[in-house]
Design an enzyme around this catalytic site. Structure first.
Site, PDB file in Angstrom:
ATOM      1  N   ASP A  80      10.133  -1.579   9.603  1.00  0.00           N
ATOM      2  CA  ASP A  80      10.121  -0.852   8.330  1.00  0.00           C
ATOM      3  C   ASP A  80      11.156  -1.426   7.358  1.00  0.00           C
ATOM      4  O   ASP A  80      12.325  -1.601   7.717  1.00  0.00           O
ATOM      5  CB  ASP A  80      10.421   0.626   8.607  1.00  0.00           C
ATOM      6  N   ASP A 102       9.912  -5.796   2.137  1.00  0.00           N
ATOM      7  CA  ASP A 102      10.207  -5.052   0.913  1.00  0.00           C
ATOM      8  C   ASP A 102      11.081  -5.900   0.004  1.00  0.00           C
ATOM      9  O   ASP A 102      12.302  -5.916   0.118  1.00  0.00           O
ATOM     10  CB  ASP A 102      10.906  -3.735   1.251  1.00  0.00           C
ATOM     11  N   GLU A 132       5.451  -4.103  -0.884  1.00  0.00           N
ATOM     12  CA  GLU A 132       5.801  -2.997  -1.779  1.00  0.00           C
ATOM     13  C   GLU A 132       5.892  -3.505  -3.204  1.00  0.00           C
ATOM     14  O   GLU A 132       6.458  -4.573  -3.461  1.00  0.00           O
ATOM     15  CB  GLU A 132       7.122  -2.339  -1.371  1.00  0.00           C
ATOM     16  N   HIS A 180      13.676   8.112  -1.465  1.00  0.00           N
ATOM     17  CA  HIS A 180      14.174   8.186  -0.089  1.00  0.00           C
ATOM     18  C   HIS A 180      15.253   9.260   0.014  1.00  0.00           C
ATOM     19  O   HIS A 180      16.059   9.451  -0.895  1.00  0.00           O
ATOM     20  CB  HIS A 180      14.755   6.843   0.338  1.00  0.00           C
ATOM     21  N   GLY A 211       9.239   7.771   1.169  1.00  0.00           N
ATOM     22  CA  GLY A 211      10.113   8.732   0.501  1.00  0.00           C
ATOM     23  C   GLY A 211       9.462  10.063   0.211  1.00  0.00           C
ATOM     24  O   GLY A 211       9.755  10.688  -0.802  1.00  0.00           O
TER      25      GLY A 211
END
Length: 288
Positions: A80, A102, A132, A180, A211
């Site tokens: 992640d 990301d 993302e 988040h 988030g």
């Protein structure tokens, strides 16, 4: 069974539900998440952030992989919010079946370049990649007004189409109004569901929501109906897990983990079950 994120989310996309991606930071949390997903017969993404990897170490991965192989539900093990190509390589080498890169804080062209590099490498060995576009806020709970430290930059639909075409990502995390962390009580989160609809109409691939802790259930449920196929859950389960552990540890005579941890796992599983139902994922393991 252990599968990659592409197979896992393709079914969710086709059947219009969202797979929960539960962030874990120790074996007990992971054990509980496997158990509740199997109880609810829900597909599962075990998500581990680089900070969590630094805590649990790489040696836990073989145990998680073994547990996923013998699970009665489909499972992807997901790196992640990886921030670099080198982190993606580490994820590939240690056995993750899904990788997120990301680079959303970088300029568009740089985000495209690093994401495509990760995609090319991961696809060569059969792993899926999540990218993302747009930036998800991060809330400062210590701030007087509770505003985001990094403000949300909403995903531009036209840029999203270009990004997916040029990178080849298997799924895309979009910024539609989440942040988040846990929202301060006086801050009311709100998703731009019209923006989500616009993006989904242009993109055939699964969309991801990060988030989402603290957003109203009705809003999250509607986002699932409008095309979100993966939702990350971290703060919601960690708060209840550790709150219950603190409560149990108020008894200073307790010292055995099999006395201290089970109530915390049970509390976490209650929250996880509610998320599974909210995402309409319960019972969907039979589709795989």
């Amino acid at each position: 069974m252990l599968i990659n994120g592409t197979r896992l989310l393709a079914v969710a996309n086709e059947h219009n539900f969202a797979v929960p991606a539960f962030n874990i930071s120790d074996w007990a949390m992971g054990k509980g998440i496997f158990e509740i997903s199997e109880d609810r017969q829900a597909p599962l993404i075990v998500a581990i952030h680089p900070d969590e990897v630094s805590h649990i170490g790489h040696d836990l991965l073989p145990a998680l992989i073994h547990r996923a192989h013998r699970s009665s539900v489909p499972v992807a093990i997901h790196w992640d919010h990886g921030g670099t190509y080198e982190q993606a390589l580490t994820a590939i080498q240690t056995g993750f079946t899904s990788v997120m890169i990301d680079a959303s804080m970088l300029p568009f062209e740089e985000n495209v370049a690093i994401t495509k590099r990760v995609v090319d490498t991961a696809h060569a060995v059969g792993l899926s990649v999540e990218g993302e576009l747009g930036t998800i806020g991060k809330l400062d709970e210590q701030a007087e007004d509770g505003v985001a430290v990094s403000q949300i930059t909403y995903t531009d639909p036209a840029e999203a189409v270009e990004f997916v075409e040029r990178t080849g990502v298997d799924s895309l995390a979009v910024a539609i109004g989440t942040a988040h962390g846990l929202y301060p009580k006086h801050v009311k989160p709100e998703l731009k569901l019209d923006l989500l609809q616009e993006i989904k109409a242009l993109l055939p691939i699964p969309l991801v929501l990060h988030g989402g802790s603290g957003n109203p259930d009705a809003e999250i449920g509607q986002a699932v109906k409008l095309g979100v196929n993966k939702i990350n859950i971290s703060s919601d389960i960690k708060v209840v897990y550790h709150d219950k552990m603190r409560e149990v540890l108020a008894d200073a005579t307790l010292r055995e983990p099999n006395t201290i941890q089970p109530p915390a796992i049970a509390a976490m599983k209650e929250v996880a079950a509610q998320k599974i139902d909210l995402f309409d994922a319960a019972g969907k393991a039979s589709l795989y």
